[in-house]
Design a protein around this motif. Structure first.
Motif, mmCIF file in Angstrom:
data_model
loop_
_atom_site.group_PDB
_atom_site.id
_atom_site.type_symbol
_atom_site.label_atom_id
_atom_site.label_comp_id
_atom_site.label_asym_id
_atom_site.label_seq_id
_atom_site.Cartn_x
_atom_site.Cartn_y
_atom_site.Cartn_z
ATOM 1 N N ASP A 63 1.160 -1.707 -0.276
ATOM 2 C CA ASP A 63 0.445 0.109 -0.342
ATOM 3 C C ASP A 63 1.262 1.554 0.369
ATOM 4 O O ASP A 63 0.729 1.894 -0.717
ATOM 5 C CB ASP A 63 -0.797 0.039 1.427
ATOM 6 C CG ASP A 63 -2.260 -0.347 1.207
ATOM 7 O OD1 ASP A 63 -2.519 -1.228 -0.496
ATOM 8 O OD2 ASP A 63 -3.006 -0.583 1.839
ATOM 9 N N GLU A 101 -6.298 -9.559 -5.777
ATOM 10 C CA GLU A 101 -6.864 -7.773 -5.360
ATOM 11 C C GLU A 101 -8.365 -8.994 -5.467
ATOM 12 O O GLU A 101 -8.842 -9.815 -6.575
ATOM 13 C CB GLU A 101 -6.623 -6.939 -7.130
ATOM 14 C CG GLU A 101 -5.496 -6.627 -6.966
ATOM 15 C CD GLU A 101 -5.278 -5.697 -6.016
ATOM 16 O OE1 GLU A 101 -5.882 -5.288 -5.408
ATOM 17 O OE2 GLU A 101 -3.590 -6.035 -5.492
ATOM 18 N N SER A 102 -9.181 -8.403 -4.683
ATOM 19 C CA SER A 102 -10.703 -8.186 -4.365
ATOM 20 C C SER A 102 -11.366 -7.457 -5.288
ATOM 21 O O SER A 102 -13.408 -7.527 -4.775
ATOM 22 C CB SER A 102 -11.021 -8.500 -3.023
ATOM 23 O OG SER A 102 -10.466 -7.763 -2.404
ATOM 24 N N LYS A 103 -11.282 -6.242 -6.337
ATOM 25 C CA LYS A 103 -12.070 -5.419 -5.767
ATOM 26 C C LYS A 103 -12.884 -5.597 -7.213
ATOM 27 O O LYS A 103 -12.527 -6.587 -8.668
ATOM 28 C CB LYS A 103 -11.211 -3.916 -6.562
ATOM 29 C CG LYS A 103 -10.601 -3.095 -5.151
ATOM 30 C CD LYS A 103 -10.817 -2.386 -5.635
ATOM 31 C CE LYS A 103 -8.842 -1.616 -6.086
ATOM 32 N NZ LYS A 103 -7.942 -2.001 -6.185
ATOM 33 N N ASP A 104 -13.843 -4.866 -7.334
ATOM 34 C CA ASP A 104 -15.201 -5.388 -8.549
ATOM 35 C C ASP A 104 -14.394 -5.045 -9.797
ATOM 36 O O ASP A 104 -14.492 -5.956 -11.069
ATOM 37 C CB ASP A 104 -16.483 -4.760 -8.067
ATOM 38 C CG ASP A 104 -17.510 -5.687 -7.782
ATOM 39 O OD1 ASP A 104 -17.020 -6.390 -7.031
ATOM 40 O OD2 ASP A 104 -18.647 -5.004 -6.838
ATOM 41 N N SER A 105 -13.963 -4.087 -9.833
ATOM 42 C CA SER A 105 -12.844 -3.037 -11.156
ATOM 43 C C SER A 105 -11.762 -4.090 -11.459
ATOM 44 O O SER A 105 -11.592 -4.392 -12.729
ATOM 45 C CB SER A 105 -12.539 -1.729 -10.892
ATOM 46 O OG SER A 105 -11.333 -1.838 -9.668
ATOM 47 N N ASP A 106 -11.268 -4.924 -10.840
ATOM 48 C CA ASP A 106 -10.154 -5.832 -10.613
ATOM 49 C C ASP A 106 -11.033 -7.290 -12.098
ATOM 50 O O ASP A 106 -10.675 -7.389 -12.589
ATOM 51 C CB ASP A 106 -8.998 -6.221 -10.052
ATOM 52 C CG ASP A 106 -9.188 -5.469 -9.028
ATOM 53 O OD1 ASP A 106 -8.057 -5.112 -10.004
ATOM 54 O OD2 ASP A 106 -9.121 -5.168 -7.691
ATOM 55 N N ARG A 107 -11.762 -7.750 -10.727
ATOM 56 C CA ARG A 107 -12.678 -8.230 -11.915
ATOM 57 C C ARG A 107 -13.577 -8.678 -12.728
ATOM 58 O O ARG A 107 -13.032 -8.945 -14.044
ATOM 59 C CB ARG A 107 -14.139 -9.069 -11.015
ATOM 60 C CG ARG A 107 -14.872 -10.564 -11.172
ATOM 61 C CD ARG A 107 -16.000 -10.298 -10.475
ATOM 62 N NE ARG A 107 -16.937 -11.428 -10.925
ATOM 63 C CZ ARG A 107 -15.852 -12.839 -9.524
ATOM 64 N NH1 ARG A 107 -14.516 -12.629 -9.297
ATOM 65 N NH2 ARG A 107 -16.011 -13.957 -9.711
#
Lengths: 733, 143
Positions: free
Chosen positions: A67, B96-102
């Protein structure tokens, strides 16, 4: 999954090392985008790897670093010395955890709190949050990290938390930290922990307090504060609430394959709806059709699969079809980490695949060669003629001999590693120490690719660190002194490695103040190690060598960095024990160079066997540049010194018998057996009684009282059982 | 007893190409998938992955996002334009678990997205589904 775990340990170490190196690069040049990316990638990869095991704190720790770097990469923060320090600490903690994981398969207690603390500190270094309050939270993070039983007992309670870190010398001011903690009103929990990992027993100072205390009390904060009023600077007290601990996590419900299939089918429908260029959309569509077909086949829905082929021709009908398939299925199962199974681990040695292959091939050859022996035995039993038999045995022996020789070489090569391994900690050392000492020092390293036996590297590591520390501490002057001396403020420490005939050479040189030979003489006399006369008679070069005597150092001040100079003595001992030697050269005001010369391998020494006064002696062949018989009248004598011309060069001539304190023998032969010896630039001729064979021997250092004898590198046993003394010519002369 | 499966008819095992720069992750995927009867190939970055896939077209790709030289997105985009490989199903895996990554993974050409770490059962179940194998005991593991 133990191999997997071992793989992790190996990779994690490499990634942490790589991250450390990139960080140092980055600190030197904050605009080095490549370094940021390398560093970020190393941490990212490490995070992914930690995620495969049950080590959430580790993932958290690395994530914190990632981060921070993200902020740097995106220009939200700059790499400062402070931030670099924090990141290095984070890498250090990571390395310590890897060691711990390797040894015990588990992270230390309180790992989660440590990870959180690092996170907060990093955030503070980035200037993201108020450091004060963040620090406060981090200091009491351990409260959230109680064991399950403690959490169940105290969960949800508002309590007073105490962090008490007594001064190391508190015993001398009459404090009794343990008694103080015992008196905490309504004590609910008391934890006593070492502040730092315990040192070895020999280094443990029982008069210093090495503990910290953490306590929870049911009493109100002011009541607790009153108790600690005598040590306000060593204690922090806060009102906290213990989190309600969830029950030990049960394995998450396993998503049925039907659920996953449903989710996948819904995803395929979404993919079809995504925008993009014609080529992109078509590319995705092809993959979707195949994926859906496979999913249906796997589920055994062959009818639907056939239906798909009909719908696939048209994007619209395809979407409609998949929508029909995917409707009304539950979402996919959540995903959870996989715990690692414990297993015994040993530190792994990375071996070049080619070297391993060669070893395997040789073992194969050996097996084939060996299979000839039973055959020969049968022949002997059947009364085969002795000379025919002897021929067969000799042949087999010759074959096995050559394979074994190659095997030996191959095994030695397995153990050969580049010196970069011992160079790795140096940039960090120089960086940290120069920061702390307020000196500006550039480290130049070369020859990291030079190879040496693993044992040699192991021996080299400590002395090398010590020499560099010494240079930093005593060699390099503070910037103002350098300026006054007309030198650039930035000092340079060079660490150079290369292979020469003697073995592996590692040189540490600085452009610092140099060593005052006069001061060394004086000190040695003061300490009674040499007499005034001896000191006065010494050349400067010899006087400098006195720094390798135990307890001798010219530095007036004692620093935490290199201590009292006991190290130089240790450096010499370590190197000489490995069959190497230390050389020193120093010019007042211009700098010091210390050179360690080590054998490339410690396992096998090839020696020239010679005879003198009825005994056998070995001389490392690396030192022998020639051997020949010289007519007596070719030896010239000037006063007591003798010399001889060998290969058009005049060489001083010495007699081994005399060097060994044996009497000269009157011999009738008209010639002498003379070895030409090259001691790293110092060439001479050595008279022996007779030349013998060359031999590969395993050198054993002299032990016991013999270890004090100068002039011998060790003993070895020859193939026929005779004992051989291997000479250390340099010391002998 | 194992029921004969339709797709085992040819006798050879389904081939999965695992593209990841972390050796530990590759080793993990290999172990899990091989234990379930898949053949596993490994590649260390996007370029390496494309080369492997072209030389020996897999039945399924499992691709990491963040890799040196060529990342997972770029690799899948290129792959979806290769006539021989464009329809090979692909699973993207990232921390990464963000929706945008998916979303980005699907845009690049993935058919499915897993957040690291992936449970062995999920990995094998997805591999079985996307390669059209083993309805009978999908999700289970032979030991």
């Amino acid at each position: 999954m133990s191999e997997l775990f071992d793989q992790f340990v190996l990779e994690a170490r490499e990634l942490l090392d790589a991250a450390g190196a990139s960080l140092l690069r980055l600190e030197r040049d904050p605009a080095d985008a490549g370094a940021i990316n390398d560093l970020f990638r190393a941490l990212h990869t490490l995070k992914g790897a930690t995620g495969l095991f049950d080590m959430a704190p580790f993932t958290r720790l690395v994530h914190g670093g990632e981060d921070a770097l993200m902020a740097v990469r995106e220009g939200r923060a700059a790499i400062s010395g402070d931030l670099a320090d924090r990141l290095l600490q984070l890498l250090d903690l990571g390395a310590a955890w890897v060691d711990r994981l390797e040894a015990e398969r588990a992270l230390p207690d309180g790992a989660e709190a440590m990870a959180r603390e690092h996170e907060t500190l990093l955030r503070a270094a980035l200037g993201g949050t108020d450091a004060g309050t963040a620090g406060q939270d981090a200091a009491f993070a351990w409260v959230d990290d109680l064991s399950t039983a403690e959490g169940e007992r105290l969960g949800g309670r508002a309590v007073t938390a105490v962090n008490y870190e007594p001064n190391a010398d508190c015993f001398f001011s009459g404090d009794d930290p343990l008694e103080l903690c015992r008196r905490i009103p309504d004590l609910l929990l008391l934890r006593i922990e070492p502040v730092e990992p315990w040192p070895s027993l020999a280094e443990l100072d029982p008069y210093r307090c090495a503990l910290r205390f953490r306590a929870l009390s049911g009493a109100a904060k002011p009541d607790v504060e009153r108790l600690f009023r005598s040590v306000p600077d060593q204690v922090r007290i806060a009102a906290v609430t213990v989190k309600t601990k969830p029950r030990a996590a049960e394995p998450p419900p396993k998503g049925g394959v039907e659920d996953l299939a449903g989710a996948m089918l819904r995803e395929q429908r979404r993919i079809l709806a995504l925008s993009g260029s014609v080529a992109e959309v078509e590319g995705r569509q092809g993959a979707v059709v195949r994926a859906v077909r496979n999913i249906l086949t796997a589920l055994g829905r062959h009818g639907d699969a056939a239906e798909l082929e009909r719908a696939a021709g048209n994007p619209e009908s395809l979407r409609g079809f998949i929508e029909g398939l995917a409707g009304g299925v539950a979402p996919a199962a959540p995903i959870s980490p996989t715990p690692a199974a414990p297993s015994a681990g040993r530190r792994a040695l990375r071996v070049d695949a080619d070297r391993m292959d060669r070893l395997m091939a040789l073992v194969g050859e050996l097996v084939v060669a060996k299979s000839r022996l039973p055959y020969l035995a049968r022949e002997a039993q059947e009364g085969q003629r002795a000379d025919t038999l002897a021929l067969g045995i000799k042949e087999a022996q010759g074959q096995i001999d050559s394979i074994v020789a190659e095997l030996q070489d191959a095994v030695l090569r397995l153990r050969v590693l580049p010196l970069s391994r011992v160079f790795e900690p140096l940039p960090r050392l120089v960086r940290d120490a120069s920061r702390r000492l307020g000196k500006s020092v550039e480290l130049e390293m070369s020859g990291a690719e030079t190879e040496a036996d693993k044992d040699v590297l192991d021996i080299l590591g400590e002395p090398l660190l010590h020499l560099v520390r010494n240079s930093l501490d005593h060699g390099v002057e503070p910037p103002d002194a350098r300026r006054a001396a007309g030198k650039p403020e930035g000092a340079v420490i060079r660490v150079r490695a290369f292979q020469d005939r003697d073995g592996v050479v590692v040189e540490v040189s600085d452009d610092g103040a140099g060593i005052d030979a006069e001061a060394v003489r004086r000190k040695a006399v003061e300490r009674g190690q040499v007499t005034v006369e001896q000191a006065a008679a010494m050349e400067d070069a010899d006087a400098l060598r006195l720094v390798f005597l135990p307890g001798l150092s010219t530095a007036e001040g004692v620093t935490d960095l290199s201590g009292r100079g006991v190290g130089m003595d240790a450096v010499r001992n370590a190197v000489e024990q490995a069959g190497g030697r230390v050389e020193i050269a120093s010019t007042r005001g211009a700098g010091t160079t210390i050179r360690l010369v080590l054998p490339a391998t410690m396992m096998i020494t090839r020696v020239m066997v010679v005879e003198a006064a009825g005994a056998l002696y070995g001389i490392p062949v690396t030192l022998v540049s020639g051997m020949q018989r010289v007519p007596r009248d070719a030896i010239r004598r000037v006063k007591h010194a003798e010399s001889v011309v060998l290969n058009d060069t005049v060489l001083p001539l010495l007699r081994l018998r005399r060097l060994l304190g044996q009497t000269e023998e009157e011999r009738v032969e008209g010639s002498e057996a003379v070895l030409a010896v090259d001691l790293g630039g110092h060439r001479l001729a050595l008279v022996v009684d007779a030349f013998r064979e060359r031999a590969d021997v395993v050198l054993k250092p002299m032990t016991g009282v013999l270890a004090r004898l100068r002039g011998y590198a060790g003993t070895a046993v020859l193939g026929d059982g005779r004992l051989l003394l291997v000479l250390n010519l340099r010391e002998l002369l | 007893m194992r029921e004969p499966e339709d797709n085992d008819r040819h006798g050879d095992r389904r081939r999965v190409l695992v593209v990841d720069d972390a050796a530990t992750v590759r080793a993990y995927s290999r172990k899990v998938l091989e234990a379930d009867g898949f053949a596993v190939d490994e590649a260390v970055n996007g370029i390496d992955g494309l080369e492997h896939a072209l030389a020996n077209p897999p039945d399924l790709l499992i691709v990491d996002i963040n890799m040196q030289k060529m990342d997972g997105y770029a690799m899948l985009r290129r792959l979806r334009q290769e006539p021989a490989l464009r329809d090979v199903p692909a699973v993207m895996i990232s921390t990464e678990s963000k929706d945008s990554d998916r979303e980005n993974a699907l845009l690049a050409g993935a058919n499915w997205y897993f957040v690291k770490p992936v449970r062995p059962d999920d990995l094998t179940a997805a591999a079985r589904l996307l390669t059209g194998r083993g309805a009978g005991q999908a999700g289970g593991q032979r030991s």
